[in-house]
Design a protein around this motif. Sequence first.
Motif, PDB file in Angstrom:
ATOM      1  N   ARG A   1      22.740  29.373 -34.998  1.00  0.00           N
ATOM      2  CA  ARG A   1      23.236  30.665 -34.497  1.00  0.00           C
ATOM      3  C   ARG A   1      23.020  30.724 -32.992  1.00  0.00           C
ATOM      4  O   ARG A   1      21.892  30.604 -32.512  1.00  0.00           O
ATOM      5  N   TRP A   2      24.128  30.929 -32.260  1.00  0.00           N
ATOM      6  CA  TRP A   2      24.088  30.910 -30.804  1.00  0.00           C
ATOM      7  C   TRP A   2      24.909  32.063 -30.253  1.00  0.00           C
ATOM      8  O   TRP A   2      25.814  32.548 -30.903  1.00  0.00           O
ATOM      9  N   GLU A   3      24.597  32.447 -29.001  1.00  0.00           N
ATOM     10  CA  GLU A   3      25.424  33.410 -28.288  1.00  0.00           C
ATOM     11  C   GLU A   3      25.759  32.845 -26.912  1.00  0.00           C
ATOM     12  O   GLU A   3      24.959  32.130 -26.321  1.00  0.00           O
ATOM     13  N   ARG A   4      26.941  33.156 -26.456  1.00  0.00           N
ATOM     14  CA  ARG A   4      27.353  32.695 -25.132  1.00  0.00           C
ATOM     15  C   ARG A   4      26.664  33.545 -24.071  1.00  0.00           C
ATOM     16  O   ARG A   4      26.574  34.765 -24.203  1.00  0.00           O
ATOM     17  N   VAL A   5      26.175  32.876 -23.016  1.00  0.00           N
ATOM     18  CA  VAL A   5      25.539  33.573 -21.898  1.00  0.00           C
ATOM     19  C   VAL A   5      26.163  33.082 -20.597  1.00  0.00           C
ATOM     20  O   VAL A   5      26.805  32.030 -20.564  1.00  0.00           O
ATOM     21  N   SER A   6      25.961  33.808 -19.525  1.00  0.00           N
ATOM     22  CA  SER A   6      26.499  33.411 -18.223  1.00  0.00           C
ATOM     23  C   SER A   6      25.670  32.255 -17.662  1.00  0.00           C
ATOM     24  O   SER A   6      24.535  32.011 -18.085  1.00  0.00           O
ATOM     25  N   TRP A   7      26.235  31.570 -16.693  1.00  0.00           N
ATOM     26  CA  TRP A   7      25.493  30.486 -16.043  1.00  0.00           C
ATOM     27  C   TRP A   7      24.245  31.038 -15.364  1.00  0.00           C
ATOM     28  O   TRP A   7      23.182  30.415 -15.402  1.00  0.00           O
ATOM     29  N   ASP A   8      24.362  32.195 -14.727  1.00  0.00           N
ATOM     30  CA  ASP A   8      23.199  32.802 -14.060  1.00  0.00           C
ATOM     31  C   ASP A   8      22.089  33.090 -15.072  1.00  0.00           C
ATOM     32  O   ASP A   8      20.918  32.802 -14.809  1.00  0.00           O
ATOM     33  N   ALA A   9      22.457  33.647 -16.223  1.00  0.00           N
ATOM     34  CA  ALA A   9      21.451  33.945 -17.247  1.00  0.00           C
ATOM     35  C   ALA A   9      20.807  32.662 -17.758  1.00  0.00           C
ATOM     36  O   ALA A   9      19.578  32.615 -17.970  1.00  0.00           O
ATOM     37  N   ALA A  10      21.596  31.617 -17.943  1.00  0.00           N
ATOM     38  CA  ALA A  10      21.046  30.339 -18.420  1.00  0.00           C
ATOM     39  C   ALA A  10      20.078  29.756 -17.403  1.00  0.00           C
ATOM     40  O   ALA A  10      18.988  29.277 -17.765  1.00  0.00           O
ATOM     41  N   LEU A  11      20.444  29.808 -16.123  1.00  0.00           N
ATOM     42  CA  LEU A  11      19.564  29.263 -15.082  1.00  0.00           C
ATOM     43  C   LEU A  11      18.273  30.069 -14.957  1.00  0.00           C
ATOM     44  O   LEU A  11      17.197  29.506 -14.742  1.00  0.00           O
ATOM     45  N   VAL A  12      18.362  31.388 -15.090  1.00  0.00           N
ATOM     46  CA  VAL A  12      17.159  32.222 -15.075  1.00  0.00           C
ATOM     47  C   VAL A  12      16.262  31.872 -16.257  1.00  0.00           C
ATOM     48  O   VAL A  12      15.037  31.739 -16.109  1.00  0.00           O
ATOM     49  N   ASP A  13      16.841  31.695 -17.439  1.00  0.00           N
ATOM     50  CA  ASP A  13      16.048  31.314 -18.625  1.00  0.00           C
ATOM     51  C   ASP A  13      15.346  29.973 -18.419  1.00  0.00           C
ATOM     52  O   ASP A  13      14.177  29.808 -18.762  1.00  0.00           O
ATOM     53  N   ILE A  14      16.068  29.016 -17.852  1.00  0.00           N
ATOM     54  CA  ILE A  14      15.486  27.691 -17.620  1.00  0.00           C
ATOM     55  C   ILE A  14      14.360  27.785 -16.593  1.00  0.00           C
ATOM     56  O   ILE A  14      13.271  27.232 -16.797  1.00  0.00           O
ATOM     57  N   ALA A  15      14.596  28.496 -15.491  1.00  0.00           N
ATOM     58  CA  ALA A  15      13.566  28.639 -14.460  1.00  0.00           C
ATOM     59  C   ALA A  15      12.326  29.340 -15.026  1.00  0.00           C
ATOM     60  O   ALA A  15      11.192  28.927 -14.763  1.00  0.00           O
ATOM     61  N   ARG A  16      12.543  30.384 -15.811  1.00  0.00           N
ATOM     62  CA  ARG A  16      11.429  31.110 -16.420  1.00  0.00           C
ATOM     63  C   ARG A  16      10.633  30.192 -17.359  1.00  0.00           C
ATOM     64  O   ARG A  16       9.403  30.190 -17.364  1.00  0.00           O
ATOM     65  N   ALA A  17      11.340  29.393 -18.145  1.00  0.00           N
ATOM     66  CA  ALA A  17      10.666  28.473 -19.078  1.00  0.00           C
ATOM     67  C   ALA A  17       9.854  27.423 -18.319  1.00  0.00           C
ATOM     68  O   ALA A  17       8.745  27.067 -18.744  1.00  0.00           O
ATOM     69  N   ILE A  18      10.380  26.933 -17.202  1.00  0.00           N
ATOM     70  CA  ILE A  18       9.647  25.950 -16.398  1.00  0.00           C
ATOM     71  C   ILE A  18       8.378  26.573 -15.832  1.00  0.00           C
ATOM     72  O   ILE A  18       7.289  25.996 -15.922  1.00  0.00           O
ATOM     73  N   VAL A  19       8.500  27.768 -15.253  1.00  0.00           N
ATOM     74  CA  VAL A  19       7.328  28.447 -14.685  1.00  0.00           C
ATOM     75  C   VAL A  19       6.294  28.737 -15.772  1.00  0.00           C
ATOM     76  O   VAL A  19       5.096  28.502 -15.590  1.00  0.00           O
ATOM     77  N   ASP A  20       6.734  29.242 -16.920  1.00  0.00           N
ATOM     78  CA  ASP A  20       5.817  29.531 -18.027  1.00  0.00           C
ATOM     79  C   ASP A  20       5.096  28.272 -18.498  1.00  0.00           C
ATOM     80  O   ASP A  20       3.891  28.287 -18.742  1.00  0.00           O
ATOM     81  N   ALA A  21       5.833  27.176 -18.643  1.00  0.00           N
ATOM     82  CA  ALA A  21       5.221  25.925 -19.101  1.00  0.00           C
ATOM     83  C   ALA A  21       4.174  25.430 -18.115  1.00  0.00           C
ATOM     84  O   ALA A  21       3.092  24.978 -18.516  1.00  0.00           O
ATOM     85  N   ILE A  22       4.475  25.534 -16.809  1.00  0.00           N
ATOM     86  CA  ILE A  22       3.504  25.089 -15.803  1.00  0.00           C
ATOM     87  C   ILE A  22       2.261  25.962 -15.829  1.00  0.00           C
ATOM     88  O   ILE A  22       1.135  25.468 -15.759  1.00  0.00           O
ATOM     89  N   GLU A  23       2.457  27.277 -15.955  1.00  0.00           N
ATOM     90  CA  GLU A  23       1.305  28.183 -15.995  1.00  0.00           C
ATOM     91  C   GLU A  23       0.436  27.961 -17.231  1.00  0.00           C
ATOM     92  O   GLU A  23      -0.786  28.008 -17.155  1.00  0.00           O
ATOM     93  N   GLN A  24       1.058  27.716 -18.371  1.00  0.00           N
ATOM     94  CA  GLN A  24       0.314  27.601 -19.627  1.00  0.00           C
ATOM     95  C   GLN A  24      -0.239  26.204 -19.874  1.00  0.00           C
ATOM     96  O   GLN A  24      -1.357  26.058 -20.370  1.00  0.00           O
ATOM     97  N   GLU A  25       0.536  25.169 -19.570  1.00  0.00           N
ATOM     98  CA  GLU A  25       0.148  23.797 -19.936  1.00  0.00           C
ATOM     99  C   GLU A  25       0.009  22.851 -18.759  1.00  0.00           C
ATOM    100  O   GLU A  25      -0.429  21.726 -18.934  1.00  0.00           O
ATOM    101  N   GLY A  26       0.457  23.269 -17.572  1.00  0.00           N
ATOM    102  CA  GLY A  26       0.396  22.396 -16.405  1.00  0.00           C
ATOM    103  C   GLY A  26       1.713  21.663 -16.184  1.00  0.00           C
ATOM    104  O   GLY A  26       2.573  21.603 -17.070  1.00  0.00           O
ATOM    105  N   PRO A  27       1.875  21.073 -14.989  1.00  0.00           N
ATOM    106  CA  PRO A  27       3.144  20.430 -14.646  1.00  0.00           C
ATOM    107  C   PRO A  27       3.469  19.197 -15.494  1.00  0.00           C
ATOM    108  O   PRO A  27       4.629  18.817 -15.612  1.00  0.00           O
TER     109      PRO A  27
END
Length: 176
Positions: free
Chosen positions: A21-47
Amino acid sequence: MYSPSRVRYPLRRVGERGEGRWERVSWDAALVDIARAIVDAIEQEGPASIICEQGPNIGAGPNTAAGMRFFRLLGSPTTDSMAQIGDLSTGATITLGNGHPCGSSDDWWRSAYLVLWAFNPVSTRIPDAHYVTEARYRGAQVITISPDHNSTAFHSDLWINRVLEPMLRWPSAPRR
């Protein structure tokens, strides 16, 4: 290429993993999600929890520099691209003293004949595409073998869009 299941725009999972199950999102929304996931992963588990994996076709030219530099600045590991395709890099280094025995993209402009098979550098290797144009300006012939009339094929001397079976057969051995 024409399959209805081909992904042509960003999608976000809306169900449980595996439900499809998927929903279409804008490129901006996808890039924000990816950036947020990268920052969260670094904060929680390290680079080291983020890995730069560019696949075996990363090339030797400037087209890979930005991605690799970004992940190195984050302190994230970068995988060995040759690990996916055997020992090319190690074997070439031992044998030839150079881990990338092929030329880099800037060698294209020195060529007299370029065959671009399932390769669209005008769209996929934008920093390097000018070398193909410069080679053609110098008189090189450019042949593109691709199912779609892509932006590189448009500027080629010949576009082959289907397999020409008789051309691909090996000639018979001469009879004595």
